[in-house]
Design a protein around this motif. Structure first.
Motif, PDB file in Angstrom:
ATOM      1  N   HIS A 314      16.441  18.962 -42.975  1.00 33.50           N
ATOM      2  CA  HIS A 314      15.142  18.314 -42.788  1.00 33.50           C
ATOM      3  C   HIS A 314      15.282  16.820 -42.510  1.00 33.50           C
ATOM      4  N   THR A 363       6.656  23.396 -40.126  1.00 32.18           N
ATOM      5  CA  THR A 363       5.909  22.392 -39.356  1.00 32.18           C
ATOM      6  C   THR A 363       4.445  22.380 -39.767  1.00 32.18           C
ATOM      7  N   LYS A 366       4.182  20.758 -43.168  1.00 37.22           N
ATOM      8  CA  LYS A 366       4.350  19.304 -43.050  1.00 37.22           C
ATOM      9  C   LYS A 366       3.061  18.649 -42.562  1.00 37.22           C
ATOM     10  N   LEU A 367       2.469  19.218 -41.531  1.00 37.48           N
ATOM     11  CA  LEU A 367       1.233  18.649 -40.975  1.00 37.48           C
ATOM     12  C   LEU A 367       0.107  18.667 -42.008  1.00 37.48           C
ATOM     13  N   LEU A 370       0.910  15.885 -44.524  1.00 41.48           N
ATOM     14  CA  LEU A 370       0.724  14.561 -43.931  1.00 41.48           C
ATOM     15  C   LEU A 370      -0.752  14.251 -43.722  1.00 41.48           C
ATOM     16  N   ILE A 384       0.670  12.471 -34.230  1.00 43.90           N
ATOM     17  CA  ILE A 384       1.606  13.563 -34.529  1.00 43.90           C
ATOM     18  C   ILE A 384       3.037  13.121 -34.248  1.00 43.90           C
ATOM     19  N   SER A 385       3.201  12.371 -33.164  1.00 48.15           N
ATOM     20  CA  SER A 385       4.523  11.857 -32.807  1.00 48.15           C
ATOM     21  C   SER A 385       5.090  10.989 -33.921  1.00 48.15           C
ATOM     22  N   TRP A 387       4.040  10.870 -37.130  1.00 52.86           N
ATOM     23  CA  TRP A 387       4.147  11.620 -38.389  1.00 52.86           C
ATOM     24  C   TRP A 387       5.434  12.444 -38.454  1.00 52.86           C
ATOM     25  N   LEU A 388       5.711  13.179 -37.360  1.00 54.38           N
ATOM     26  CA  LEU A 388       6.833  14.119 -37.369  1.00 54.38           C
ATOM     27  C   LEU A 388       8.115  13.543 -36.781  1.00 54.38           C
ATOM     28  N   TYR A 390       8.530  13.059 -33.575  1.00 49.27           N
ATOM     29  CA  TYR A 390       8.718  13.742 -32.296  1.00 49.27           C
ATOM     30  C   TYR A 390       8.423  12.775 -31.149  1.00 49.27           C
ATOM     31  N   ALA A 395       4.830  16.283 -29.257  1.00 47.48           N
ATOM     32  CA  ALA A 395       3.629  16.223 -30.083  1.00 47.48           C
ATOM     33  C   ALA A 395       2.457  16.887 -29.378  1.00 47.48           C
ATOM     34  N   VAL A 398       2.840  20.570 -29.698  1.00 50.43           N
ATOM     35  CA  VAL A 398       2.418  21.034 -31.025  1.00 50.43           C
ATOM     36  C   VAL A 398       0.903  21.179 -31.073  1.00 50.43           C
TER      37      VAL A 398
END
Length: 430
Positions: A314, A363, A366-367, A370, A384-385, A387-388, A390, A395, A398
């Motif tokens: 992770h 995923t 996680k979302l 968050l 999203i980019s 946060w994760l 990505y 993003a 997703v």
């Protein structure tokens, strides 16, 4: 499995609980009667390592311990006052004083309401006073006394021995309410089971893996620079000291990967005075290395080993020192830069269970976590980019998958600046 339950409270309450425990099998209690509630502090500190769970005689000493950070809610409890206990004391008061108006302390309002309706006591007035958390006995006594002097009550009902004695000294008609022996017995059984469960959890295997971040791009071989070797030696010295402090064993795997084997109980004992997050700046200061730390817990050493590798997985995309834990239930916690935990689960289930989605449950979890941390379910691809971790392209993918699965919907647009296309704003429905 032998566990000890510490019983804390005024002398009469403590001996009542002790007498109940005598008739119970496999219950070990140690009695700690006190004259003044401030003695609770020394009682707990002096016996912390010997007592598995604590039973307080009532709400007031229980909340005194919690508010002074002597214990947490998983380590202590008190026997609640239920209807029958209160009813018995009321019957005694009515028969002796024929009073109609009473004040009560530390008893939950719902219990008073229950007594009113269950036993049809509409002809009695029951005035609750302070019942939540901790209040000094002098304050509670003063409220009883004020109501009595104003003529709003004819007698007082109290769960507290010292309040009872102070009211008696002021010549206020007063009756003591105590929990029933049945309730005390049930609470003792509960504490025994919780203590055994806590011991079992502390005995879980724990494996900590430490991965040098630079080692992912530059292998530490015989041809590596002397500087790299010195840094690694400095890291090993820190890990050896840590392993000794948690009574564990230490293994160097190679390629900048190290393992420490211990138990969950030893790690928790270490963390009482040394948060695990403090290892990261220590390692950086003494070895000049950035590392990922994964911690795995398990019922077996193999399960803990698997979970520590999952924790490292992770952290793979992170470029700065980070810590992740994975417990025996596959629940994950990643610690952010500001030392705030991000918890999520591999077993996240979306609200719409019938919808198939190509995104992993990790995923989704996680979302969802968050979204709670940031206190918003309105996001853009840029959010999203960030946060994760990505790219914005991933993003957007997703969000597209979430939209197909009806786990997100477009709610509007925002203009990023003077130039560029507007960004879609999505509402998450996780």
């Amino acid at each position: 499995m032998k566990v000890w339950i510490g019983v804390v409270g005024p002398t009469d309450s403590v001996h009542l609980i002790g007498n109940v425990a005598k008739n119970m099998s496999n219950i070990n209690v140690k009695l700690f009667p006190y004259k003044n509630r401030v003695e609770v502090h020394d009682i707990i500190q002096k016996n912390e390592g010997m007592i598995s769970q604590w039973l307080f005689s009532g709400r007031v000493p229980y909340y005194f311990a919690l508010e002074n950070n002597l214990l947490n809610e998983d380590q202590a409890i008190y026997p609640p006052i239920y209807g029958p206990s209160l009813l018995g004391t009321l019957l005694k008061a009515v028969s002796e004083k024929n009073a109609k108006k009473y004040s009560l302390d530390t008893i939950q309002p719902q219990e008073i309401t229950y007594i009113h309706y269950k036993y049809d006591l509409d002809n009695l007035t029951l005035l609750p006073i302070k019942y939540d958390k901790y209040y000094p006995s002098e304050e509670i006594m003063a409220e009883h006394l004020e109501l009595y002097r104003k003529g709003e009550i004819e007698a007082a009902l109290t769960c507290l021995q010292d309040v009872y004695e102070m009211l008696k000294a002021e010549e206020v008609p007063c009756y003591r309410v105590t929990p029933s022996e049945l309730i005390i017995e049930q609470v003792l059984h509960f504490l025994k089971e919780r203590a055994q469960s806590a011991i079992y959890k502390k005995a879980l295997f724990a494996v900590m893996s430490i991965k040098i971040i630079e080692a992912e791009t530059s292998s530490l071989t015989d041809q590596a620079s002397f500087d790299d070797k010195r840094k690694e030696l400095a890291l090993e010295n820190i890990l050896l000291d840590f392993t000794q402090s948690v009574q564990g064993s230490y293994v160097k795997i190679g390629d900048g990967l190290f393992f420490v084997y211990t138990t969950k109980g030893q790690l928790e004992l270490f963390q009482k005075n040394h948060p695990l997050q403090s290892l990261l700046p220590q390692i950086k200061a003494q070895s000049q290395l950035d590392v990922h730390i994964g911690i795995g817990y398990g019922l077996t050493n193999l399960q803990a080993d698997t979970n520590t590798r999952l924790a490292l997985k992770h952290l793979k995309e992170k470029t700065t020192s980070s810590i992740a834990t994975v417990n025996e239930n596959k629940d994950v916690v990643i610690w952010n830069k500001d030392d705030t935990p991000l918890p999520f689960s591999h077993r996240h289930v979306a609200k719409n269970k019938e919808t198939k989605i190509s995104l992993s449950s990790t995923t989704l979890s996680k979302l969802a976590s968050l979204s709670k941390i940031h206190q918003t379910n309105l996001v853009t691809a840029k959010d999203i980019s960030e946060w994760l971790g990505y790219s914005e392209r991933n993003a957007r993918r997703v969000l597209s998958e979430l939209q197909k699965a009806k786990l997100a919907s477009v709610k509007g647009e925002e203009q990023p600046g003077n130039r560029g296309r507007p960004r879609k704003i999505f509402e998450l429905k996780l």
